[in-house]
Design a protein around this motif. Structure first.
Motif, PDB file in Angstrom:
ATOM      1  N   LEU A  54       0.831  -1.201   0.000  1.00 17.74           N
ATOM      2  CA  LEU A  54       0.000   0.000   0.000  1.00 17.74           C
ATOM      3  C   LEU A  54       0.866   1.252   0.000  1.00 17.74           C
ATOM      4  O   LEU A  54       0.592   2.220  -0.718  1.00 17.74           O
ATOM      5  N   ALA A  55       1.934   1.244   0.810  1.00 18.53           N
ATOM      6  CA  ALA A  55       2.785   2.422   0.914  1.00 18.53           C
ATOM      7  C   ALA A  55       3.394   2.764  -0.438  1.00 18.53           C
ATOM      8  O   ALA A  55       3.328   3.910  -0.902  1.00 18.53           O
ATOM      9  N   ILE A  56       3.971   1.739  -1.111  1.00 20.07           N
ATOM     10  CA  ILE A  56       4.658   2.023  -2.372  1.00 20.07           C
ATOM     11  C   ILE A  56       3.656   2.392  -3.448  1.00 20.07           C
ATOM     12  O   ILE A  56       3.904   3.288  -4.264  1.00 20.07           O
ATOM     13  N   VAL A  57       2.479   1.733  -3.439  1.00 16.68           N
ATOM     14  CA  VAL A  57       1.488   2.062  -4.462  1.00 16.68           C
ATOM     15  C   VAL A  57       0.944   3.468  -4.248  1.00 16.68           C
ATOM     16  O   VAL A  57       0.658   4.181  -5.219  1.00 16.68           O
ATOM     17  N   LEU A  58       0.837   3.879  -2.997  1.00 19.56           N
ATOM     18  CA  LEU A  58       0.403   5.263  -2.736  1.00 19.56           C
ATOM     19  C   LEU A  58       1.375   6.252  -3.384  1.00 19.56           C
ATOM     20  O   LEU A  58       0.958   7.198  -4.051  1.00 19.56           O
ATOM     21  N   VAL A  59       2.672   5.999  -3.200  1.00 18.19           N
ATOM     22  CA  VAL A  59       3.664   6.891  -3.807  1.00 18.19           C
ATOM     23  C   VAL A  59       3.597   6.776  -5.326  1.00 18.19           C
ATOM     24  O   VAL A  59       3.600   7.781  -6.043  1.00 18.19           O
ATOM     25  N   LEU A  60       3.509   5.540  -5.823  1.00 21.80           N
ATOM     26  CA  LEU A  60       3.540   5.314  -7.273  1.00 21.80           C
ATOM     27  C   LEU A  60       2.347   5.977  -7.958  1.00 21.80           C
ATOM     28  O   LEU A  60       2.503   6.696  -8.951  1.00 21.80           O
ATOM     29  N   VAL A  61       1.146   5.750  -7.427  1.00 20.77           N
ATOM     30  CA  VAL A  61      -0.061   6.220  -8.108  1.00 20.77           C
ATOM     31  C   VAL A  61      -0.327   7.690  -7.802  1.00 20.77           C
ATOM     32  O   VAL A  61      -0.447   8.503  -8.716  1.00 20.77           O
ATOM     33  N   TYR A  62      -0.380   8.030  -6.511  1.00 20.33           N
ATOM     34  CA  TYR A  62      -0.783   9.392  -6.185  1.00 20.33           C
ATOM     35  C   TYR A  62       0.343  10.389  -6.404  1.00 20.33           C
ATOM     36  O   TYR A  62       0.157  11.417  -7.047  1.00 20.33           O
ATOM     37  N   VAL A  63       1.520  10.094  -5.869  1.00 22.60           N
ATOM     38  CA  VAL A  63       2.612  11.054  -6.013  1.00 22.60           C
ATOM     39  C   VAL A  63       3.167  11.005  -7.435  1.00 22.60           C
ATOM     40  O   VAL A  63       3.404  12.036  -8.067  1.00 22.60           O
ATOM     41  N   GLY A  64       3.358   9.774  -7.958  1.00 22.98           N
ATOM     42  CA  GLY A  64       4.040   9.644  -9.245  1.00 22.98           C
ATOM     43  C   GLY A  64       3.179  10.002 -10.434  1.00 22.98           C
ATOM     44  O   GLY A  64       3.692  10.424 -11.462  1.00 22.98           O
ATOM     45  N   ALA A  65       1.865   9.825 -10.326  1.00 23.77           N
ATOM     46  CA  ALA A  65       1.037  10.061 -11.512  1.00 23.77           C
ATOM     47  C   ALA A  65      -0.008  11.150 -11.268  1.00 23.77           C
ATOM     48  O   ALA A  65      -0.021  12.162 -11.964  1.00 23.77           O
ATOM     49  N   VAL A  66      -0.868  10.968 -10.267  1.00 25.00           N
ATOM     50  CA  VAL A  66      -1.997  11.892 -10.091  1.00 25.00           C
ATOM     51  C   VAL A  66      -1.513  13.308  -9.803  1.00 25.00           C
ATOM     52  O   VAL A  66      -1.935  14.270 -10.441  1.00 25.00           O
ATOM     53  N   MET A  67      -0.571  13.431  -8.850  1.00 26.79           N
ATOM     54  CA  MET A  67      -0.142  14.772  -8.459  1.00 26.79           C
ATOM     55  C   MET A  67       0.674  15.455  -9.552  1.00 26.79           C
ATOM     56  O   MET A  67       0.702  16.679  -9.639  1.00 26.79           O
ATOM     57  N   VAL A  68       1.357  14.656 -10.393  1.00 26.11           N
ATOM     58  CA  VAL A  68       2.085  15.267 -11.515  1.00 26.11           C
ATOM     59  C   VAL A  68       1.097  15.973 -12.431  1.00 26.11           C
ATOM     60  O   VAL A  68       1.293  17.131 -12.815  1.00 26.11           O
ATOM     61  N   LEU A  69      -0.017  15.282 -12.748  1.00 32.30           N
ATOM     62  CA  LEU A  69      -1.025  15.885 -13.618  1.00 32.30           C
ATOM     63  C   LEU A  69      -1.682  17.088 -12.930  1.00 32.30           C
ATOM     64  O   LEU A  69      -1.965  18.100 -13.565  1.00 32.30           O
ATOM     65  N   PHE A  70      -1.883  16.945 -11.632  1.00 33.95           N
ATOM     66  CA  PHE A  70      -2.470  18.017 -10.842  1.00 33.95           C
ATOM     67  C   PHE A  70      -1.602  19.277 -10.919  1.00 33.95           C
ATOM     68  O   PHE A  70      -2.074  20.369 -11.238  1.00 33.95           O
ATOM     69  N   LEU A  71      -0.304  19.089 -10.640  1.00 31.29           N
ATOM     70  CA  LEU A  71       0.639  20.219 -10.698  1.00 31.29           C
ATOM     71  C   LEU A  71       0.658  20.821 -12.089  1.00 31.29           C
ATOM     72  O   LEU A  71       0.692  22.040 -12.265  1.00 31.29           O
ATOM     73  N   PHE A  72       0.644  19.916 -13.074  1.00 29.49           N
ATOM     74  CA  PHE A  72       0.625  20.284 -14.482  1.00 29.49           C
ATOM     75  C   PHE A  72      -0.478  21.314 -14.744  1.00 29.49           C
ATOM     76  O   PHE A  72      -0.263  22.352 -15.353  1.00 29.49           O
ATOM     77  N   VAL A  73      -1.681  21.014 -14.218  1.00 28.01           N
ATOM     78  CA  VAL A  73      -2.817  21.911 -14.437  1.00 28.01           C
ATOM     79  C   VAL A  73      -2.662  23.182 -13.597  1.00 28.01           C
ATOM     80  O   VAL A  73      -2.812  24.295 -14.107  1.00 28.01           O
ATOM     81  N   VAL A  74      -2.323  23.001 -12.310  1.00 24.96           N
ATOM     82  CA  VAL A  74      -2.275  24.146 -11.404  1.00 24.96           C
ATOM     83  C   VAL A  74      -1.227  25.166 -11.853  1.00 24.96           C
ATOM     84  O   VAL A  74      -1.434  26.372 -11.786  1.00 24.96           O
ATOM     85  N   MET A  75      -0.092  24.648 -12.370  1.00 28.77           N
ATOM     86  CA  MET A  75       0.977  25.561 -12.781  1.00 28.77           C
ATOM     87  C   MET A  75       0.570  26.415 -13.972  1.00 28.77           C
ATOM     88  O   MET A  75       1.067  27.514 -14.152  1.00 28.77           O
ATOM     89  N   MET A  76      -0.341  25.881 -14.812  1.00 25.50           N
ATOM     90  CA  MET A  76      -0.720  26.634 -15.997  1.00 25.50           C
ATOM     91  C   MET A  76      -1.811  27.645 -15.707  1.00 25.50           C
ATOM     92  O   MET A  76      -2.034  28.552 -16.490  1.00 25.50           O
TER      93      MET A  76
END
Lengths: 205, 350
Positions: A54-76
């Motif tokens: 669970l710990a690694i998947v949390l980092v992989l999915v939320y930090v590695g993918a979801v938040m990247v897209l989130f930042l992507f949008v917020v930065m623009m």
């Protein structure tokens, strides 16, 4: 004293601070970054519980993918912060009411009635050969096979729905056909022409 | 000697473990940093010879001290923070780029049992950490308060997210074939001979993984995040001095990491290529780590060779390759591997 409680309290303190700052900070990019920090520390707390999958998947999915897209949008986004802060007093009663209700609900659900020490004793420590990933896989594909498959189908439906919602035909847009581009040969594009050499006036001699 | 032993025994056991782990970390990180330094020299030399030049040959014998001269020069340069940039994030971003590239080595098996953290979820850990390297780039691009840097960061984020999926699926196929998430077990599952290594049954995945690795590290021909000709240097255009050097350390550390991972997943890691042939006993004296380093060197040379050979991909073509070619290919190969495992196709899946 063992080192684990110390780690737990450090991570918890960071987690609670980061979670509070997500709401408090004004800059949305900073808020997103604090959310990432919160995800990270909760992953670390899960690791302390021997839930490494669970710990690694949390980092992989939320930090590695979801938040990247989130930042992507917020930065623009060019967010002007002043209008957002208007009407703070006006909405305050509603906000406080909602906050109190959510707090009460959470107290009922995660309070000592459901998550007290009697209901949730400290989980037993497992040996070094214990694999949380294997255990999860075994239980997901045997006991919970049908719920698992249903969840997968629901996700698939969501993907199809998202694609259908954003798909539109644009007849005036020009697309390339990569296969055609790759298959093109010289003869399709270039025509060799044989011409007589022109006889210009020879001025120099 | 006895005094040292007595001092060592007087230290509490927890601290002893901690000290041993720290020493192991140093023993991994220092050689990586040295390889990074000399990989930059190797790159300049290889590209030099590919372009019929000699490359750096002034500092030290045959230019061998060039990376050290470069390092000293960069340390003494001023780090300029652009006006109205976010100072904290601007300075943290290079560290965020470098840290995952180094942390991933914790689970790398250099030889049978020669690994810092022999954890069962090693493959997942690798996936999680390689997915973090994009943060350094995004945050650098945003914190620089510069249009070119932000454009480079956005390009890079879209590209890394796309190729990460292909890489993840390729690793899913590897884990299906090996039946384990532990990197050591993945290597042991390839034991036998050269044709038992996963490169043969998973050939498309091998290609997809390595090419996605090239794209993930933002190396040529997929280096649109830098794109000197269009957006001057992309996400690190505002960086100078040691902060700039850290991005390069991260890029080369990531290249070495991808080379090591490809060797472990598809070329049998520390296994000797002569296993199962008449040459096996002749080369039995070679330590496993030498084979691993040799395989890594091949992939690192490929990185440099690509850069010297191919022109930069157009951005839409990068996206097409990632989403429309690599990802469908990996999904198809998951099915193919599943059928092969069910059918117990020899000599790999029996």
């Amino acid at each position: 004293m063992s080192i684990e409680p110390v780690l737990f309290y450090i991570f918890s303190a960071v987690l609670v601070t980061a979670a509070a700052l997500v709401v408090v900070v004004r800059n949305p990019v900073h808020a997103a970054l604090f959310l990432i920090l919160a995800f990270f520390t909760s992953a670390a707390i899960w690791l302390l519980l021997e839930a490494e999958f669970l710990a690694i998947v949390l980092v992989l999915v939320y930090v590695g993918a979801v938040m990247v897209l989130f930042l992507f949008v917020v930065m623009m986004l060019d967010i002007n912060l002043t209008p957002l802060r208007e009407g703070f007093i006006r909405y305050l009663p509603v906000g406080v009411a909602v906050a109190v209700i959510v707090l009460l609900e959470m107290a009922v659900v995660v309070g000592p009635g459901n998550f007290g020490l009697e209901q949730m004793p400290a989980p037993p420590r497992h040996g070094a050969d214990y694999s949380n990933t294997e255990e999860l896989g075994a239980i997901l594909y045997t006991v919970y096979a049908y719920p698992f498959e249903i969840a997968a189908v629901i996700l698939l439906v969501a993907i199809v729905a998202a694609i259908t919602l954003t798909m539109r035909r644009r007849p005036q847009a020009k697309y390339q056909n990569p296969a055609e581009q790759v298959l093109v040969r010289r003869d399709d594009r270039v025509r060799m022409v044989k011409m007589e050499a022109e006889k210009g006036e020879n001025k120099e001699q | 000697m006895d005094i040292l032993l007595a001092i060592w025994n007087s230290i509490p056991e927890d601290i002893q473990t901690l000290l041993v782990i720290i020493l192991k970390i140093v023993a991994i990180v220092v050689p990586i940093m040295l390889s990074v330094a000399y990989l930059t020299l190797a790159e300049r030399k290889v590209i030099g010879y590919v372009q019929v030049r000699i490359g750096p040959n002034r500092v030290g014998p045959r230019g061998l001290l060039q990376p050290i001269a470069d390092g000293i020069k960069l340390v003494f340069k001023e780090v300029i923070v652009p006006s109205r940039a976010n100072r904290f994030l601007f300075l943290v971003a290079p560290l965020l780029a470098l840290a995952p590239a180094l942390a991933a080595w914790a689970v790398m098996p250099f030889d049978d049992g020669m690994v810092l953290a022999d954890i069962n979820a090693g493959l997942l850990y690798i996936l999680a950490l390689t997915s973090l390297s994009v943060y350094g780039i995004i945050i650098a691009g945003w914190a620089s308060n510069s249009k070119y840097a932000l454009l480079g960061a956005l390009r890079s984020a879209a590209q890394v997210v796309a190729y990460e999926i292909a890489m993840g699926f390729a690793l899913v196929v590897v884990l299906m074939a090996a039946g384990s998430l532990n990197l050591g077990d993945i290597v042991r599952a390839q034991e036998g001979s050269l044709i038992h290594w996963f490169w043969l049954p998973l050939l498309p995945m091998f290609v997809v993984y390595f090419l996605s690795g090239v794209a993930e590290t933002n190396r040529a021909p997929f280096d649109v995040a830098e794109g000197e000709s269009e957006i001057v240097a992309g996400f690190h255009v505002e960086y100078s001095g040691m902060a700039f050097a850290l991005f390069f350390l991260a890029e080369y550390a990531n290249m070495i990491l991808i080379a090591a991972l490809t060797s472990v997943m598809f070329l049998g890691g520390w296994l000797s290529p002569f296993q199962g042939t008449f040459l096996e006993s002749t080369f039995a004296w070679v330590p496993g780590i030498a084979w691993l380093l040799g395989k890594m060197a091949v992939f690192l040379f490929l990185f440099l060779w690509f850069r010297a050979t191919f022109p930069r991909y157009r951005y839409d073509q990068i996206m097409r390759l990632g989403w429309k070619v690599f990802i469908p290919l990996t999904i198809v190969w998951i099915l193919v591997t599943g059928v092969a495992i069910l059918g117990e196709l020899g000599p790999w899946f029996d």
